[in-house]
Design an enzyme around this catalytic site. Structure first.
Site, mmCIF file in Angstrom:
data_model
loop_
_atom_site.group_PDB
_atom_site.id
_atom_site.type_symbol
_atom_site.label_atom_id
_atom_site.label_comp_id
_atom_site.label_asym_id
_atom_site.label_seq_id
_atom_site.Cartn_x
_atom_site.Cartn_y
_atom_site.Cartn_z
ATOM 1 N N CYS A 40 0.844 -1.198 0.000
ATOM 2 C CA CYS A 40 0.000 0.000 0.000
ATOM 3 C C CYS A 40 0.880 1.249 0.000
ATOM 4 C CB CYS A 40 -0.905 -0.005 1.226
ATOM 5 S SG CYS A 40 -2.044 1.413 1.270
ATOM 6 N N ASP A 42 0.412 3.813 1.669
ATOM 7 C CA ASP A 42 0.388 4.404 3.020
ATOM 8 C C ASP A 42 1.806 4.701 3.514
ATOM 9 O OD1 ASP A 42 0.236 4.615 5.953
ATOM 10 O OD2 ASP A 42 -1.866 4.013 5.674
ATOM 11 N N ARG A 44 2.970 4.890 6.283
ATOM 12 C CA ARG A 44 3.399 4.161 7.477
ATOM 13 C C ARG A 44 3.850 2.735 7.173
ATOM 14 N NH1 ARG A 44 -2.225 5.303 10.308
ATOM 15 N NH2 ARG A 44 -2.775 4.785 8.161
ATOM 16 N N HIS A 96 -2.204 -4.021 5.008
ATOM 17 C CA HIS A 96 -2.022 -3.618 6.407
ATOM 18 C C HIS A 96 -3.367 -3.350 7.062
ATOM 19 C CE1 HIS A 96 -2.609 0.872 5.902
ATOM 20 N NE2 HIS A 96 -2.407 0.518 4.647
ATOM 21 N N CYS A 99 -6.159 0.111 6.952
ATOM 22 C CA CYS A 99 -5.914 0.675 5.615
ATOM 23 C C CYS A 99 -7.037 1.635 5.206
ATOM 24 C CB CYS A 99 -5.777 -0.449 4.588
ATOM 25 S SG CYS A 99 -5.424 0.146 2.919
HETATM 26 CO CO CO Z 1 -3.416 1.254 3.052
#
Ligand code: CO
Length: 205
Positions: A40, A42, A44, A96, A99
Protein backbone atom coordinates in the site's frame (compact mmCIF):
# COMPACT_ATOMS: atom_id res chain seq x y z
CA UNK A 1 10.61 21.26 4.29
CA UNK A 2 12.50 20.27 1.17
CA UNK A 3 15.81 21.71 2.42
CA UNK A 4 15.51 19.54 5.57
CA UNK A 5 15.01 16.54 3.34
CA UNK A 6 18.10 17.35 1.27
CA UNK A 7 20.12 17.86 4.47
CA UNK A 8 18.94 14.56 5.89
CA UNK A 9 19.85 12.85 2.63
CA UNK A 10 23.36 14.29 2.79
CA UNK A 11 23.85 13.06 6.36
CA UNK A 12 22.57 9.61 5.41
CA UNK A 13 24.78 9.42 2.33
CA UNK A 14 27.85 10.57 4.31
CA UNK A 15 27.18 8.02 7.05
CA UNK A 16 26.77 5.19 4.55
CA UNK A 17 29.93 6.17 2.77
CA UNK A 18 31.88 6.34 6.02
CA UNK A 19 30.60 2.90 7.00
CA UNK A 20 31.37 1.29 3.64
CA UNK A 21 33.31 3.41 1.12
CA UNK A 22 32.42 1.02 -1.72
CA UNK A 23 28.68 0.98 -0.93
CA UNK A 24 27.30 3.34 -3.58
CA UNK A 25 29.68 2.20 -6.29
CA UNK A 26 28.57 -1.40 -5.74
CA UNK A 27 24.85 -0.56 -5.73
CA UNK A 28 25.15 1.68 -8.79
CA UNK A 29 26.68 -1.18 -10.77
CA UNK A 30 23.71 -3.54 -10.35
CA UNK A 31 20.66 -4.43 -8.31
CA UNK A 32 19.98 -8.03 -7.39
CA UNK A 33 17.02 -7.97 -5.02
CA UNK A 34 15.60 -11.23 -3.69
CA UNK A 35 12.16 -9.73 -3.12
CA UNK A 36 9.45 -7.98 -5.11
CA UNK A 37 7.03 -6.15 -2.83
CA UNK A 38 3.50 -5.11 -3.76
CA UNK A 39 2.20 -2.93 -0.97
CA UNK A 40 0.00 0.00 0.00
CA UNK A 41 1.08 3.60 -0.66
CA UNK A 42 0.39 4.40 3.02
CA UNK A 43 3.36 6.37 4.39
CA UNK A 44 3.40 4.16 7.48
CA UNK A 45 4.18 0.97 5.54
CA UNK A 46 7.48 1.53 3.68
CA UNK A 47 8.69 -1.84 2.40
CA UNK A 48 12.38 -1.47 3.19
CA UNK A 49 11.83 -0.13 6.67
CA UNK A 50 9.19 -2.55 7.96
CA UNK A 51 10.95 -5.54 6.40
CA UNK A 52 14.35 -4.38 7.68
CA UNK A 53 15.86 -4.40 4.19
CA UNK A 54 18.62 -2.20 2.78
CA UNK A 55 18.55 -0.39 -0.57
CA UNK A 56 19.08 -2.98 -3.31
CA UNK A 57 17.29 -5.76 -1.43
CA UNK A 58 13.67 -5.26 -2.49
CA UNK A 59 12.04 -4.13 -5.73
CA UNK A 60 8.87 -2.23 -4.87
CA UNK A 61 5.47 -1.42 -6.33
CA UNK A 62 2.96 0.42 -4.16
CA UNK A 63 -0.55 1.69 -4.79
CA UNK A 64 -3.61 2.66 -2.78
CA UNK A 65 -4.77 -0.43 -0.83
CA UNK A 66 -2.23 -2.73 -2.60
CA UNK A 67 -4.79 -3.68 -5.23
CA UNK A 68 -3.69 -6.13 -7.92
CA UNK A 69 -5.64 -5.15 -11.04
CA UNK A 70 -4.99 -7.71 -13.76
CA UNK A 71 -4.76 -4.90 -16.33
CA UNK A 72 -2.59 -2.45 -14.37
CA UNK A 73 0.30 -1.79 -16.76
CA UNK A 74 2.33 -0.16 -14.02
CA UNK A 75 2.19 -3.19 -11.74
CA UNK A 76 2.51 -5.71 -14.58
CA UNK A 77 5.57 -3.96 -16.03
CA UNK A 78 7.25 -3.96 -12.62
CA UNK A 79 6.24 -7.60 -12.06
CA UNK A 80 7.57 -8.71 -15.43
CA UNK A 81 10.86 -6.90 -14.87
CA UNK A 82 11.17 -8.36 -11.37
CA UNK A 83 10.53 -11.90 -12.60
CA UNK A 84 12.24 -11.95 -15.99
CA UNK A 85 15.14 -9.52 -15.53
CA UNK A 86 15.87 -9.36 -11.80
CA UNK A 87 15.05 -13.03 -11.15
CA UNK A 88 13.46 -12.31 -7.77
CA UNK A 89 12.70 -15.46 -5.74
CA UNK A 90 9.99 -14.14 -3.44
CA UNK A 91 7.03 -11.95 -4.35
CA UNK A 92 5.18 -10.42 -1.43
CA UNK A 93 1.71 -8.90 -1.54
CA UNK A 94 1.51 -6.93 1.69
CA UNK A 95 -1.60 -5.31 3.06
CA UNK A 96 -2.02 -3.62 6.41
CA UNK A 97 -4.59 -3.29 9.14
CA UNK A 98 -6.18 0.15 9.41
CA UNK A 99 -5.91 0.68 5.61
CA UNK A 100 -7.67 3.87 4.51
CA UNK A 101 -8.18 2.50 1.00
CA UNK A 102 -9.92 -0.60 2.32
CA UNK A 103 -12.05 1.62 4.57
CA UNK A 104 -13.01 3.82 1.60
CA UNK A 105 -14.13 0.69 -0.27
CA UNK A 106 -16.60 -0.09 2.53
CA UNK A 107 -18.17 3.37 2.63
CA UNK A 108 -21.20 4.59 0.75
CA UNK A 109 -19.95 8.12 0.12
CA UNK A 110 -18.18 8.98 -3.14
CA UNK A 111 -14.34 9.14 -3.19
CA UNK A 112 -13.78 10.24 -6.78
CA UNK A 113 -11.27 8.25 -8.81
CA UNK A 114 -10.49 6.03 -5.82
CA UNK A 115 -13.90 4.41 -6.26
CA UNK A 116 -12.78 3.08 -9.63
CA UNK A 117 -9.43 2.01 -8.25
CA UNK A 118 -10.95 0.29 -5.22
CA UNK A 119 -13.68 -1.50 -7.14
CA UNK A 120 -12.07 -4.98 -6.68
CA UNK A 121 -12.03 -4.43 -2.91
CA UNK A 122 -15.67 -3.39 -2.95
CA UNK A 123 -16.47 -6.51 -4.96
CA UNK A 124 -14.65 -8.66 -2.41
CA UNK A 125 -16.67 -7.05 0.39
CA UNK A 126 -19.85 -8.01 -1.44
CA UNK A 127 -18.66 -11.55 -2.16
CA UNK A 128 -17.74 -12.16 1.50
CA UNK A 129 -20.58 -10.11 3.01
CA UNK A 130 -21.89 -13.03 5.12
CA UNK A 131 -18.46 -13.82 6.63
CA UNK A 132 -17.62 -10.17 7.16
CA UNK A 133 -20.93 -9.57 8.97
CA UNK A 134 -19.73 -11.96 11.71
CA UNK A 135 -17.00 -9.50 12.78
CA UNK A 136 -17.42 -7.82 16.17
CA UNK A 137 -16.76 -4.29 14.97
CA UNK A 138 -16.38 -2.19 11.84
CA UNK A 139 -12.64 -2.12 12.46
CA UNK A 140 -12.44 -5.93 12.66
CA UNK A 141 -14.56 -6.20 9.53
CA UNK A 142 -12.27 -3.86 7.60
CA UNK A 143 -9.19 -5.70 8.84
CA UNK A 144 -10.64 -9.01 7.64
CA UNK A 145 -11.38 -7.36 4.29
CA UNK A 146 -7.75 -6.14 4.15
CA UNK A 147 -6.64 -9.77 4.63
CA UNK A 148 -9.02 -11.00 1.92
CA UNK A 149 -7.67 -8.32 -0.40
CA UNK A 150 -4.14 -9.67 0.11
CA UNK A 151 -5.21 -13.26 -0.53
CA UNK A 152 -6.98 -12.10 -3.69
CA UNK A 153 -3.85 -10.19 -4.73
CA UNK A 154 -1.70 -13.31 -4.32
CA UNK A 155 -4.16 -15.28 -6.45
CA UNK A 156 -4.21 -12.62 -9.17
CA UNK A 157 -0.42 -12.29 -9.30
CA UNK A 158 -0.17 -16.09 -9.52
CA UNK A 159 -2.60 -16.17 -12.42
CA UNK A 160 -0.82 -13.57 -14.52
CA UNK A 161 0.79 -14.94 -17.68
CA UNK A 162 4.08 -13.63 -16.24
CA UNK A 163 4.03 -16.05 -13.28
CA UNK A 164 2.44 -18.88 -15.23
CA UNK A 165 5.23 -18.59 -17.82
CA UNK A 166 7.91 -18.50 -15.12
CA UNK A 167 6.50 -21.59 -13.40
CA UNK A 168 6.21 -23.43 -16.68
CA UNK A 169 9.98 -23.06 -17.05
CA UNK A 170 10.28 -24.35 -13.43
CA UNK A 171 11.44 -21.04 -11.96
CA UNK A 172 11.50 -21.31 -8.16
CA UNK A 173 9.43 -18.23 -7.44
CA UNK A 174 6.99 -18.03 -4.56
CA UNK A 175 4.19 -15.55 -4.00
CA UNK A 176 3.27 -14.75 -0.40
CA UNK A 177 0.54 -12.78 1.33
CA UNK A 178 1.51 -10.75 4.38
CA UNK A 179 -0.32 -8.24 6.50
CA UNK A 180 1.27 -5.51 8.58
CA UNK A 181 -0.07 -4.25 11.89
CA UNK A 182 0.25 -0.48 12.28
CA UNK A 183 -0.35 -0.91 16.01
CA UNK A 184 2.49 -3.33 16.71
CA UNK A 185 4.79 -3.00 13.69
CA UNK A 186 4.58 -6.74 13.01
CA UNK A 187 4.28 -8.55 9.68
CA UNK A 188 2.07 -11.65 9.69
CA UNK A 189 2.04 -14.45 7.13
CA UNK A 190 -1.49 -15.08 5.87
CA UNK A 191 -0.53 -18.62 4.80
CA UNK A 192 -1.74 -18.26 1.25
CA UNK A 193 1.62 -18.73 -0.53
CA UNK A 194 1.79 -20.12 -4.03
CA UNK A 195 4.75 -21.55 -5.94
CA UNK A 196 5.71 -23.63 -8.99
CA UNK A 197 3.04 -26.20 -7.98
CA UNK A 198 0.38 -23.57 -8.47
CA UNK A 199 0.95 -23.84 -12.18
CA UNK A 200 0.92 -27.64 -12.08
CA UNK A 201 -2.31 -27.71 -10.08
CA UNK A 202 -3.93 -25.19 -12.39
CA UNK A 203 -2.85 -27.24 -15.41
CA UNK A 204 -4.22 -30.48 -13.92
CA UNK A 205 -7.68 -29.05 -13.27
CO1 CO B 1 -3.42 1.25 3.05
Amino acid sequence: MLTDLIDRNQRWSDARHAEDPDYFRRLAAQQAPEFFWIGCSDSRVPANVVAGLDPGEVFVHRNVANVVHSSDMNLLSALEFAVDALNVREIIVCGHYGCGGVKAATEDMPHGLADHWLEPVRRLARAYAVDLARSDSDEARRDTLAELNVVEGVRRVSETPILQRAWRRRAEIRVHGLIYGLKDGRLRDLDCSTGPGHFLKAAAR
